[in-house]
Motif scaffolding. Sequence first.
Motif, PDB file in Angstrom:
ATOM      1  N   VAL A 152       0.841  -1.201   0.000  1.00 22.60           N
ATOM      2  CA  VAL A 152       0.000   0.000   0.000  1.00 22.60           C
ATOM      3  C   VAL A 152       0.874   1.248   0.000  1.00 22.60           C
ATOM      4  CG1 VAL A 152      -1.742   1.303   1.271  1.00 22.60           C
ATOM      5  CG2 VAL A 152      -1.913  -1.190   1.130  1.00 22.60           C
ATOM      6  N   ALA A 153       1.968   1.236   0.764  1.00 24.42           N
ATOM      7  CA  ALA A 153       2.882   2.380   0.782  1.00 24.42           C
ATOM      8  C   ALA A 153       3.488   2.599  -0.597  1.00 24.42           C
ATOM      9  CB  ALA A 153       3.978   2.158   1.819  1.00 24.42           C
ATOM     10  N   ALA A 154       3.846   1.523  -1.286  1.00 23.17           N
ATOM     11  CA  ALA A 154       4.403   1.649  -2.632  1.00 23.17           C
ATOM     12  C   ALA A 154       3.373   2.225  -3.595  1.00 23.17           C
ATOM     13  CB  ALA A 154       4.891   0.283  -3.121  1.00 23.17           C
ATOM     14  N   VAL A 155       2.124   1.781  -3.475  1.00 28.01           N
ATOM     15  CA  VAL A 155       1.050   2.319  -4.325  1.00 28.01           C
ATOM     16  C   VAL A 155       0.869   3.811  -4.048  1.00 28.01           C
ATOM     17  CG1 VAL A 155      -1.434   2.256  -4.771  1.00 28.01           C
ATOM     18  CG2 VAL A 155      -0.138   0.120  -4.586  1.00 28.01           C
ATOM     19  N   ALA A 156       0.917   4.195  -2.774  1.00 24.42           N
ATOM     20  CA  ALA A 156       0.782   5.612  -2.431  1.00 24.42           C
ATOM     21  C   ALA A 156       1.897   6.434  -3.057  1.00 24.42           C
ATOM     22  CB  ALA A 156       0.777   5.785  -0.912  1.00 24.42           C
ATOM     23  N   ALA A 157       3.124   5.919  -2.995  1.00 23.28           N
ATOM     24  CA  ALA A 157       4.252   6.645  -3.577  1.00 23.28           C
ATOM     25  C   ALA A 157       4.074   6.818  -5.078  1.00 23.28           C
ATOM     26  CB  ALA A 157       5.557   5.906  -3.277  1.00 23.28           C
ATOM     27  N   VAL A 158       3.708   5.744  -5.755  1.00 22.24           N
ATOM     28  CA  VAL A 158       3.493   5.833  -7.202  1.00 22.24           C
ATOM     29  C   VAL A 158       2.359   6.801  -7.510  1.00 22.24           C
ATOM     30  CG1 VAL A 158       2.760   4.542  -9.240  1.00 22.24           C
ATOM     31  CG2 VAL A 158       4.407   3.533  -7.658  1.00 22.24           C
ATOM     32  N   GLY A 159       1.259   6.703  -6.755  1.00 24.59           N
ATOM     33  CA  GLY A 159       0.104   7.558  -7.017  1.00 24.59           C
ATOM     34  C   GLY A 159       0.402   9.029  -6.822  1.00 24.59           C
ATOM     35  N   PHE A 160       1.022   9.380  -5.691  1.00 24.98           N
ATOM     36  CA  PHE A 160       1.300  10.787  -5.429  1.00 24.98           C
ATOM     37  C   PHE A 160       2.375  11.345  -6.363  1.00 24.98           C
ATOM     38  CE2 PHE A 160      -0.441   9.771  -1.097  1.00 24.98           C
ATOM     39  CZ  PHE A 160      -1.545  10.602  -1.203  1.00 24.98           C
ATOM     40  N   LEU A 205      -7.293   8.755  -6.138  1.00 25.30           N
ATOM     41  CA  LEU A 205      -6.165   8.061  -5.529  1.00 25.30           C
ATOM     42  C   LEU A 205      -6.469   7.691  -4.082  1.00 25.30           C
ATOM     43  CD1 LEU A 205      -3.260   7.064  -5.308  1.00 25.30           C
ATOM     44  CD2 LEU A 205      -2.542   9.442  -4.952  1.00 25.30           C
ATOM     45  N   LEU A 206      -7.045   8.611  -3.329  1.00 22.98           N
ATOM     46  CA  LEU A 206      -7.359   8.315  -1.931  1.00 22.98           C
ATOM     47  C   LEU A 206      -8.406   7.210  -1.821  1.00 22.98           C
ATOM     48  CD1 LEU A 206      -7.421  11.904  -0.360  1.00 22.98           C
ATOM     49  CD2 LEU A 206      -5.596  10.187  -0.269  1.00 22.98           C
ATOM     50  N   ALA A 207      -9.361   7.183  -2.757  1.00 24.75           N
ATOM     51  CA  ALA A 207     -10.362   6.111  -2.744  1.00 24.75           C
ATOM     52  C   ALA A 207      -9.701   4.754  -2.989  1.00 24.75           C
ATOM     53  CB  ALA A 207     -11.428   6.390  -3.800  1.00 24.75           C
ATOM     54  N   LEU A 208      -8.717   4.718  -3.893  1.00 26.13           N
ATOM     55  CA  LEU A 208      -7.983   3.475  -4.156  1.00 26.13           C
ATOM     56  C   LEU A 208      -7.212   3.033  -2.916  1.00 26.13           C
ATOM     57  CD1 LEU A 208      -6.663   1.256  -5.863  1.00 26.13           C
ATOM     58  CD2 LEU A 208      -5.050   2.976  -6.718  1.00 26.13           C
ATOM     59  N   LEU A 209      -6.542   3.968  -2.257  1.00 23.81           N
ATOM     60  CA  LEU A 209      -5.766   3.618  -1.068  1.00 23.81           C
ATOM     61  C   LEU A 209      -6.676   3.155   0.066  1.00 23.81           C
ATOM     62  CD1 LEU A 209      -3.145   6.514  -1.105  1.00 23.81           C
ATOM     63  CD2 LEU A 209      -2.795   4.125  -1.767  1.00 23.81           C
TER      64      LEU A 209
END
Length: 341
Positions: free
Chosen positions: A120-128, A159-163
């Motif tokens: 999830v942290a990796a997804v957040a980094a890619v998304g932001f 992005l926040l909805a995905l996270l």
Amino acid sequence: MRRATVAPARTPADPGLAELAPDQRLRRLELTVTRRLNGLLHGQYRGLLPGPGSEPSGSREYRPGEDEVRRMDWAVTARTAVPHVRQVDADRELTTWLLVDGSASMEFGTAELDKRELAVAAVAAVGFLTAGVGNRLGAQVLRADGVRRFPARSGRTHLLALLRALLAAPRATAPTDRPGRGPTVRPPDLADGLDALHRIANRRGLVVVVSDFLDGLPDEPDQAAPWERTMRRLAVRHQVLAIEVTDPRELELPDVGLITLVDPETGRHREVCTSDRGLRERYAEAATAQREQVHQALRRSGATHLPLRTDGDWSADIVRHVHAQRRLAAAPVGQPRGGAA
């Protein structure tokens, strides 16, 4: 075949994102990305990874074994009598597709984060980091009950909805033997997710795969993993970033006496005595060979490899990776090009 992992994965006293409410976890992730990762993309617009795009930006000398012949700049080559390739900037509007492994093996963790939280942290980094005007982000999440799909959309709200969905997803559990019950439905594996992603990712962009890459890994090192072929096909059209998530206990066993190992995909149990030094050494050797097998499969597929560990500083690892990739892209011909993962 997945290698067994130690059970239980973590205890309630372990620190990490799991102790925080979903909105608190999101704020922590966003703050981490904003403070430590944001700003890396300022200047020339190239997205998360330097790579092919569609906007011409000059030519440079051809590097044998690294550049694609189809990118040859024949006009400059004829004029200089030295092979040159076209350089292009990334598209101004980037579409990023994520494939997130949510299988049972991703629930394991013995450090501050478990593998799922690190994903999830990796997804957040890619998304932001890929967020921007006109940029879109889509995702497919592999879960025990099927594939959860998120269409490609732009904006922080998406992005926040995905996270939130990733943080709130039910935990996958290892199956148990239940006599008298019919066969269970096979959960989607990494190859299934990549095939589905290949069908919908029509526009050139960035594909990010977050997994431990143990799905269907063959016992023989010289055999190709079932997901390798589709990833190679994706790499022909897209930039592909493979984020490999691992835990230290998957690489070596501690000397803690008798423990129970559990295969998270089949539910099979085996008790082993970790006081046996020879057993710990054989385990470490097999684990090293397995990670090398994954590394070689990703390399053959043409993906850029970013390994992250649950006991490491994931944000610093991402920073180092991005800097290394950009140094490689900017290095002149003949200069040593080490340092990439």
